[in-house]
Design an enzyme around this catalytic site. Structure first.
Site, short mmCIF file in Angstrom:
data_model
loop_
_atom_site.label_atom_id
_atom_site.label_comp_id
_atom_site.label_asym_id
_atom_site.label_seq_id
_atom_site.Cartn_x
_atom_site.Cartn_y
_atom_site.Cartn_z
N LYS A 68 5.90 -0.53 -4.17
CA LYS A 68 5.14 -0.10 -2.98
C LYS A 68 5.87 1.01 -2.21
O LYS A 68 6.13 0.88 -1.01
CB LYS A 68 4.86 -1.29 -2.07
CG LYS A 68 4.09 -2.42 -2.72
CD LYS A 68 3.87 -3.57 -1.74
CE LYS A 68 3.13 -4.73 -2.37
NZ LYS A 68 3.99 -5.50 -3.32
N PHE A 69 6.16 2.10 -2.89
CA PHE A 69 6.86 3.21 -2.23
C PHE A 69 6.12 3.67 -0.98
O PHE A 69 4.90 3.85 -0.99
CB PHE A 69 7.02 4.39 -3.19
CG PHE A 69 7.94 4.13 -4.35
CD1 PHE A 69 9.02 3.27 -4.24
CD2 PHE A 69 7.74 4.77 -5.56
CE1 PHE A 69 9.88 3.05 -5.31
CE2 PHE A 69 8.58 4.55 -6.64
CZ PHE A 69 9.65 3.69 -6.51
N ILE A 72 8.88 9.47 3.13
CA ILE A 72 8.49 10.87 3.24
C ILE A 72 8.13 11.39 1.84
O ILE A 72 8.62 10.87 0.83
CB ILE A 72 9.60 11.73 3.88
CG1 ILE A 72 10.88 11.70 3.04
CG2 ILE A 72 9.89 11.26 5.31
CD1 ILE A 72 11.94 12.69 3.50
N ARG A 186 -6.29 -17.79 -7.18
CA ARG A 186 -6.02 -19.23 -7.15
C ARG A 186 -7.16 -20.00 -7.81
O ARG A 186 -8.32 -19.65 -7.64
CB ARG A 186 -5.88 -19.73 -5.71
CG ARG A 186 -4.72 -19.13 -4.93
CD ARG A 186 -3.40 -19.77 -5.33
NE ARG A 186 -2.31 -19.29 -4.51
CZ ARG A 186 -1.56 -18.24 -4.81
NH1 ARG A 186 -1.79 -17.56 -5.91
NH2 ARG A 186 -0.57 -17.88 -4.01
N GLN A 195 -0.81 -16.61 1.44
CA GLN A 195 -1.89 -15.65 1.22
C GLN A 195 -3.18 -16.15 1.86
O GLN A 195 -3.50 -17.33 1.80
CB GLN A 195 -2.08 -15.40 -0.28
CG GLN A 195 -0.88 -14.68 -0.90
CD GLN A 195 -1.02 -14.49 -2.39
OE1 GLN A 195 -1.42 -15.40 -3.10
NE2 GLN A 195 -0.67 -13.32 -2.87
#
Length: 236
Positions: A68-69, A72, A186, A195
């Site tokens: 999950k970069f 900048i 699930r 979750q």
């Protein structure tokens, strides 16, 4: 065991959410790389690094590197290129990083003959609508997800990570080529853990989701293969 990659049903990505290599490999050694994909997130990558990614790749697995970069544009460009060098199949960035960052990530993959799929994370499955208001965003969670989905599509990304309930509308808006990856899967007897936005495997098929990510339902199961078989059968 049926192969969901052959039949018209969501493909299964197993999230290797372990705190050590021994536990991870105990599960990996039970899995068929022609049936299941593997996800390495921040925890395992921080503990075991690039070497572990390469080891799994050498075993024949397609790897989703879910880091999950979000930084900048120049930093994300370089990080994306470094990740692609590992031979991964899929990579995630945060859609909320904005247009310039997303375009930079996409540009980083241009030099690769076989570039990984670049996927944008819209909203985490733990995310609640109140959380948007806390950061000054006064729209519904669904609107927020749709806005980020459009942004990611406009920037040329291959798809998104999003909660299951928004998937059907996103497929309608952006078409089947735009891949949808959904965590928070699930079956009836599973615990929710942390979750909130969850769906069943059967619902994932109905919503035309491309890939479902399953973690603790499998990693905490006493019989993970039996559980996986149950999940696949529930999608028939």
């Amino acid at each position: 065991m049926l192969n969901p990659n052959i039949f018209h049903m969501p493909k299964i990505i197993i999230a290797l959410d372990f705190c050590n290599k021994k536990s991870a490999m105990k599960l990996v050694n039970l899995l068929n790389p022609s049936i299941f994909y593997l996800k390495i997130g921040k925890e395992m990558f921080t503990i075991l690094g690039c070497k572990f990614v390469k080891e799994l790749h050498q075993l024949g697995f397609n790897i989703f590197l879910d880091l999950k970069f979000h930084d900048i544009p120049n930093t994300v460009f370089n990080a994306t290129k470094a990740a692609a060098d590992l031979g991964i199949w899929m990579l995630s960035v945060h859609a909320s990083g904005g247009k310039e960052m997303l375009i930079s990530a996409k540009k980083a993959l241009k030099s690769f003959k076989k570039a990984p799929l670049l996927i944008a994370v819209t909203a985490l499955t733990s995310f609640k609508e109140e959380a948007l208001k806390e950061i000054g965003i006064n729209i519904s969670l669904t609107e927020y997800i749709l806005k980020l989905s459009k942004l990611s599509n406009d920037c040329g990304l291959d798809g998104i990570v999003c909660p299951g309930k928004e998937a059907k509308k996103i497929k309608f808006l952006f078409g089947n080529k735009y891949k949808i990856i959904t965590p928070g899967i699930r079956i009836a007897k599973d615990l929710l853990y942390d979750q909130n936005n969850i769906i069943t495997p059967k619902e994932a098929k109905e919503y035309k989701i491309d890939y479902i990510v399953i973690g603790r339902s499998i990693t905490m199961s006493k019989n993970p293969i039996k559980k996986l078989d149950l999940i696949i059968k529930s999608m028939q």
